[in-house]
Design a protein around this motif. Structure first.
Motif, PDB file in Angstrom:
ATOM      1  N   SER C 168       0.833  -1.204   0.000  1.00 34.79           N
ATOM      2  CA  SER C 168       0.000   0.000   0.000  1.00 34.79           C
ATOM      3  C   SER C 168       0.869   1.256   0.000  1.00 34.79           C
ATOM      4  CB  SER C 168      -0.995   0.004   1.168  1.00 34.79           C
ATOM      5  OG  SER C 168      -0.316  -0.026   2.394  1.00 34.79           O
ATOM      6  N   ALA C 326      -6.034  -8.638  -4.087  1.00 37.76           N
ATOM      7  CA  ALA C 326      -6.962  -7.700  -3.465  1.00 37.76           C
ATOM      8  C   ALA C 326      -7.924  -8.433  -2.545  1.00 37.76           C
ATOM      9  CB  ALA C 326      -7.729  -6.944  -4.550  1.00 37.76           C
ATOM     10  N   LEU C 327      -8.425  -9.589  -3.018  1.00 33.80           N
ATOM     11  CA  LEU C 327      -9.348 -10.360  -2.192  1.00 33.80           C
ATOM     12  C   LEU C 327      -8.688 -10.804  -0.902  1.00 33.80           C
ATOM     13  CD1 LEU C 327     -11.344 -12.579  -4.691  1.00 33.80           C
ATOM     14  CD2 LEU C 327     -12.209 -10.849  -3.135  1.00 33.80           C
ATOM     15  N   VAL C 330      -8.372  -7.859   1.412  1.00 34.51           N
ATOM     16  CA  VAL C 330      -9.650  -7.430   1.979  1.00 34.51           C
ATOM     17  C   VAL C 330     -10.134  -8.436   3.014  1.00 34.51           C
ATOM     18  CG1 VAL C 330     -12.068  -7.038   1.458  1.00 34.51           C
ATOM     19  CG2 VAL C 330     -10.317  -6.058   0.008  1.00 34.51           C
ATOM     20  N   SER C 331      -9.932  -9.737   2.724  1.00 35.01           N
ATOM     21  CA  SER C 331     -10.427 -10.728   3.676  1.00 35.01           C
ATOM     22  C   SER C 331      -9.466 -10.962   4.836  1.00 35.01           C
ATOM     23  CB  SER C 331     -10.715 -12.042   2.951  1.00 35.01           C
ATOM     24  OG  SER C 331      -9.573 -12.426   2.225  1.00 35.01           O
TER      25      SER C 331
END
Lengths: 641, 167, 337, 100
Positions: C168, C326-327, C330-331
């Motif tokens: 990030s 990304a998944l 996010v998870s």
């Protein structure tokens, strides 16, 4: 519930869709079966609705089926798409689908082998659906839709054998004459809207009742305009000329549309709008007198016709006159009663006449019998033995038409003349003469067709029709004979039933004097016809005994010269006006305007065309020019402020 | 004369000259190179205007992708030599008119700008304009346009493939 | 004027390092391939052939400069420069060690984008060289170069997007610090193996090195876009290739091998700094060896295979990798923040 | 500099040059490039105004303009290639069939 209530309309629609889209690949038997079953299903639902309504208390029998569809919303005009199920409409539905169903079955036999068999049943189903829309409508506008649809069906079916020019012309005549009446009807509807601001029956009648004015000019105008529509549709003077010509269509069509159902639409409409008519006694007098005159004129013409169907057609005109007169007298129950009875016996007579024609054609075209007109009564004779079933049912229908007790026509006609006697002696007199004429031409026809000796080879070789045709005849004959007991004087079953829809009814007691007089008149006339015509035609070419009246005979034979009058006055004037418009106004005015505009546009665009040179860059340049000008304008206006 | 202004004038001159070069060059390849130069100077101007993200995107999208595509097509078609004499379309009046109108447009814009020159000062709040901030804007208030743009790009790709497919 | 002076000094130092690196990378390649092919490699100039680059350079400088008659002169001269400049300026954002002063531009937050932008501009050198030479082999080479680089840039960018998602942070120094949890498993090559593989493959394609060296495939195109180049101009292309090799190795080391991080770099003072620079140099060196190793091992791609591999394999995989990453993030899967 | 007026002025100048390029060049590719120049000058104005108001929205628009420009170039160049295949020319004056 809503779906059930409108399903009588949906069944024939379904049938016509099936037959229209898949009929090409189906057998005649299947097509006929589908069409008939759909109408019979419609009949079954109508019967259910009828019975259910009968089980309800009187006040609740007016069932309005609002489908919740705002059909037309334009400005102040708001017409919902709704139907009205009440005693009057269920009665009509029963007549339409019942007689219609029988005629469908009959047609399967009658139309066998016709090149356009499929189309015929599509039209018939369309007619049934349209007629049901007409009688079930809950507003004048929806009624008008049905009104026009049945007119269309009538046109299509009169000209069904359009390859014969005469048939096509007859269809066109019916269409055009009906338009004249429709103009009156639609003007009446517009006037209703302008006056009351609504078109639903309940809305309009509620406001009329609230006005409680007698003979107010507006209502007189409305009722007269509506009556013009009825005159067109129900073949009254002076617009009856289309109905005899309509006999060009197939006989089942004549029976269904031009005797039993469609032509009675005018009577139904006036009955439906009885609130308006009751509020306009002046119109009622006009209606009664027009109806009585029509009854007289139609009967007198029928006396002189040779064509078996023409006789019945003029008879229909005459009987419609009776009904209209009854409506004009305020005897709406009598009117509807006679409508129903007439539907039975006239459908019966037409179908039986069709059976006769069928029998006359039985010899076929092989023996050169083609030249003989199978509808001309002079060519018949002695069919009594050749076609026994047809003969019996024909006699029943004829006696009912003539008003001989205890057949159905006697009771309904009796009620009308009783009403006439009470309200309007003039009408009574006219109707009495018309009744005599009725019995006379009925007797004449019976004698010419069934008695004596066969006058041609066709008559000699005539044979009874197939069961698919005779069974509906028998069913109708039973009704024609017995249905009169539905509304016996002093009891008035039908009248009591209809009372909520037609504004009250008190059954009349049987007036022995009137009933006896009319029975005597009818029997005497029948006897007279027997005496005159028993030996009149030895050969087909013999002259009619009535010809000794000379000018009067010709006058009647030519249908009071009404057609000739139209031809010489109206049509000629119209041609002259059209030719003026075509030669002078169209060429000079319209074409000049149109061509002038075209030339102007062409020249202008010819000049502008140079701009479109196909070069992107020059288009871009023009855009830039526009941008510069616009920016300059904004700068200038900003500087000004 | 501040350092910034000095740099600006230099870059502006390069950009304008590159644009003029684009208009006058005889070869499409040179025109493309002039345009790349112009884009690059604009990228540096973006840096001066507190838009580093856009500056880098400008280089990678315009110089790195779009202009490479142009060069590719020019070389593929062998269309770098531009038509010499004016074709016989009879549009001789077109060029001077275009230049004149263009000058007029510039005058109009210049009029507005000069009458308002420096009237509005640059905002004192310096917004952060890094990838994070741009991303937050893109996936925040501008989410719908962003997604629509992705559809547009997809359609453009499909269109380009269909157009140039050999049947 | 102090920052300008500092920049100038740093730039000069960087260029000198790059040039030396370039020179000795050529030697490294020749020697290493020699060993891999069971021969010795250059060993005449100087001890162990250590002066071979100097000899090569001298030769190329003194060679006659030939210009094809039909060439477009200006662009013909411009193209080698356009090839070298992007190769050199990539280094501006690479952190060579601990402390932001060890990269030219410092710790800027658009570092990754800068790298992508500069790499995308690198194609001009070869395209323009190919076109301006007015030679059909050169033109074909130039066209191939542009098509190949445009195609593989996308997958490369997407592989880096996965890295940026993990860290990030779009600054290269930030990415290095993110990979420094104290053990070797912090390296992104273990958590983003797919991205690392894609980056490695696309880096080879961007470099136009074997097995993606169709741009200058001798058997097909003579020498591709450098067919008409000789002498010093040829040397510049040569130089751009090797400088880019170093840059790519440095980028790979930065993105996936933890950059300058390693045991002991957090020591205060000069020791940590020196250690960090050392670690970085070693990682870059290993990457360079691998590039050479690949060249000695794999045969060349066929051109249509190359394009379909880039568009139909690498690009979808890279996209899927971004989505999966990304998944995972996010998870909240452990190891993915 | 505490004003963005010079940037906007430069933007207007570049835009005008782009307009002139569109209107005077006949090569479709060059017209296309001139359009890119116009888009780019508009972008410059956007960024300048974004700077002036201290808001990011102007930069967002530039972002979208770039996306649209990329799409436009993809389709436009495909069109040019297709036209070139049938006409053997990139001269827009040769494409004047659509005229009155």
């Amino acid at each position: 519930m809503q779906l059930l209530s409108i399903s009588p309309i949906l069944f024939p629609l379904l049938g016509l869709l099936i037959n229209a889209f898949f009929g090409k690949r189906m057998s005649e038997r299947l097509i006929g079966a589908i069409a008939s079953i759909m109408v019979l299903a419609s009949f079954a639902v109508s019967a259910y609705l009828f019975i259910r309504a009968g089980a309800l208390p009187e006040a609740q029998r007016l069932l309005s089926v609002d489908l919740g569809i705002p059909w037309i919303q334009a400005g102040k005009l708001s017409v919902p798409f709704g139907f009205l199920i009440d005693p009057l409409s269920t009665t009509m539905m029963l007549i339409v689908t019942g007689v219609g169903g029988l005629i469908h079955i009959y047609s399967v036999g009658y139309m066998r082998g016709d090149a356009r068999f499929q189309r015929f049943f599509v039209y018939l189903n369309l007619f049934i659906a349209s007629m049901l829309v007409l009688v079930m409508a809950d507003s004048f506008l929806l009624m008008f839709v049905g009104w026009e649809l049945v007119g269309l069906c009538s046109y299509l079916l009169i000209g069904f054998w359009f390859s014969n020019l005469k048939n096509a012309e007859a269809g066109r005549k019916a269409f055009v004459v009906n338009r004249i009446g429709d103009v009156g009807f639609i003007l009446g509807i517009l006037l209703i809207f302008a006056t009351f601001g609504t078109l639903t029956f309940s809305g309009v009648f509620g406001k009329v009742t609230a006005m409680s004015a007698v003979n107010s000019p507006v209502i007189v105008a409305i009722t007269l305009l509506l009556f013009v529509g009825a005159v067109g549709k129900s073949a009254q003077i002076p617009l009856f000329v289309w109905l005899p010509d309509a006999m060009a269509g197939p006989t089942p069509v004549s029976a269904l549309i031009h005797a039993a159902t469609m032509v009675t639409a005018g009577i139904y409409m006036m009955t439906r709008a009885h609130v308006l008519y009751t509020a306009a006694p002046a119109t009622q007098d006009v209606v009664a007198i027009v109806g009585a005159l029509t009854a007289l004129v139609g009967g007198s013409i029928a006396l002189t016709q040779y064509d078996i169907k023409k006789v019945l057609a003029y008879s229909t005109v005459s009987q419609l006159g009776f009904m209209v007169a009854a409506a004009g007298l305020g005897a709406y129950v009598a009117s509807i009663f006679h409508l129903a009875m007439h539907a039975f016996f006239k459908a019966l007579l037409f179908l039986a006449a069709g059976s006769v024609i069928h029998g006359m054609e039985h010899l076929g075209h092989a023996n050169g019998a083609h030249a003989v007109d199978p509808q001309d009564m002079r060519n018949m004779g002695g069919l009594r033995t050749k076609m026994p079933v047809t003969f019996v049912v024909y006699v029943i229908g004829a006696l009912a038409l003539a008003g001989v007790p205890p057949f159905s026509g006697f009771f309904s006609k009796d009620e009308i003349v009783v009403a006439a006697l009470q309200h309007n002696p003039l009408v009574f007199g006219l109707l009495a003469v018309a009744a005599v004429f009725t019995a006379l031409y009925v007797g004449r026809q019976l004698v010419m067709v069934f008695f004596g000796k066969a006058r041609t080879g066709n008559a000699e070789h005539a044979a009874e029709s197939s069961p698919v045709m005779t069974i509906p005849l028998i069913v109708l004959a039973v009704f024609a004979a017995l249905a009169g007991f539905l509304n016996l004087p002093g009891v008035g079953t039908l009248g009591t039933w209809l009372a909520p829809a037609v504004g009250g009814y008190e059954p009349e007691a049987l007036q022995i004097g009137v009933a006896g007089l009319f029975t005597l008149l009818a029997l005497a006339a029948l006897l007279g016809a027997w005496i005159v015509y028993r030996d009149a035609f030895a050969k087909a070419a013999d002259a009619d005994p009535l010809e000794r009246f000379g000018g009067l005979y010709v006058f009647l034979k030519r249908a009071w010269f009404i057609d000739a009058l139209y031809q010489s006055v109206v049509v000629k004037l119209f041609y002259a006006a059209s030719s003026f418009l075509a030669r002078v106004f169209d060429v000079g005015g319209i074409d000049g305007l149109v061509n002038g505009t075209a030339v102007l546009v062409r020249n202008t665009s010819g000049a502008l065309r140079r701009i479109q040179n196909g070069l992107v860059r020059s288009y871009g340049l023009m855009m830039l020019f526009g941008v510069v000008v616009i920016v300059a304008y904004f700068l200038w206006s900003a500087a000004v402020h | 004369m501040t350092f910034d202004l000095f740099v600006f004038i230099g870059l502006a001159l390069i950009g304008i000259l590159a644009a003029i070069g684009l208009l006058t060059s005889r070869s499409a390849i040179y025109a493309a190179l002039f345009l790349i130069l112009n884009f690059s100077t604009v990228a540096v101007l973006y840096l001066m205007l507190n838009a580093p993200f856009l500056a880098v995107i400008q280089v990678s999208v315009y110089a790195g992708a779009i202009m490479v595509l142009f060069l590719f097509v020019i070389m593929l078609l062998g269309a770098e030599r531009l038509a010499g004499p004016e074709a016989k379309t009879g549009l001789l009046w077109q060029r001077p008119l275009a230049v004149g109108l263009g000058a007029l447009l510039l005058l109009q814009a210049g009029y507005v700008l000069i009458t308002r020159f420096g009237q509005t000062a640059v905002s004192t709040t310096v917004v952060k304009s890094g990838p994070l901030d741009i991303g937050l804007m893109l996936f925040g208030p501008y989410l719908l346009p962003f997604e629509v743009t992705s559809v547009l790009l997809l359609v453009a790709i499909v269109g380009a493939v269909v157009l140039t497919r050999n049947k | 004027m102090a920052p300008i002076l500092e920049f100038t000094l740093k730039s000069v130092a960087l260029i000198l390092i790059a040039l030396t690196g370039f020179a000795y990378t050529t030697l490294l390649e020749r020697k290493f391939i020699g060993r891999l092919q069971a021969r010795i490699g250059p060993n005449r100039a100087g001890p162990q052939g250590l002066l071979q680059p100097v000899a090569d350079g001298l030769k190329l400088i003194v060679k006659e400069s030939i210009t094809p008659a039909q060439a477009d002169k200006l662009i013909y001269f411009l193209a080698p420069a356009l090839a070298v400049i992007p190769a050199l300026i990539v280094f501006a954002v690479i952190p060579f060690g601990k402390g932001s002063w060890l990269s030219l531009a410092g710790d800027i937050n658009i570092g990754v984008l800068y790298v992508l932008a500069v790499l995308s501009v690198g194609v001009y050198g070869s395209v323009l060289a190919g076109w301006s030479s007015n030679n059909k082999y050169a033109s074909l080479g130039g066209l191939r170069a542009s098509a190949q680089m445009i195609s593989y840039e996308l997958a490369m960018g997407l592989s880096i997007v996965a890295v940026v998602l993990m860290a990030s942070n779009a600054s290269l120094n930030g990415i290095v610090e993110y990979q420094q949890p104290g053990n070797i498993l912090g390296w992104l090559i273990f958590r983003q193996p797919v991205a690392a593989a894609i980056f490695a493959i696309t880096a080879l394609a961007e470099l136009a090195r074997a097995p993606f060296d169709l741009v200058e495939a001798e058997q097909e195109l003579t020498a591709g876009f450098i067919t008409e180049y000789g002498g010093m101009k040829f040397a510049l292309f040569y130089m751009s290739e090797y400088v880019k090799m170093i840059a790519m190795s440095a980028l790979f080391a930065t993105f996936f091998l933890g950059g300058w991080s390693g045991p002991g770099v957090n020591e205060p003072g000069a020791l940590g700094v020196i250690l960090s620079v050392l670690y970085f140099a070693v990682k870059v060196f290993v990457c360079l060896l691998c590039i050479v190793w690949v060249r000695a091992t794999l045969p060349r791609f066929r051109y249509d295979k190359l394009m379909s591999f880039g568009w139909k394999a690498l690009l979808p995989i890279a996209l899927a990798n971004v989505m999966v990453t990304a998944l995972l993030i996010v998870s909240g899967v452990p190891g993915y923040k | 500099m505490n004003t963005v007026s010079p940037f906007v002025l430069l933007s207007a100048l570049l835009f005008t040059l782009g307009v002139i390029g569109v209107l005077t060049r006949r090569n479709a590719i060059l017209i296309f490039m001139s359009i890119e120049l116009m888009l780019n000058s508009a972008n410059l104005a956007f960024v300048a105004f974004a700077h002036q108001w201290g808001q990011l929205d102007g930069q967002m628009f530039v972002f979208f303009v770039m996306a649209v420009a990329a799409a436009e170039v993809a389709v436009g160049l495909a069109l040019i290639v297709t036209i070139f295949r049938s006409k053997k020319s990139t001269n827009v004056d040769d494409l004047s069939q659509l005229k009155g």
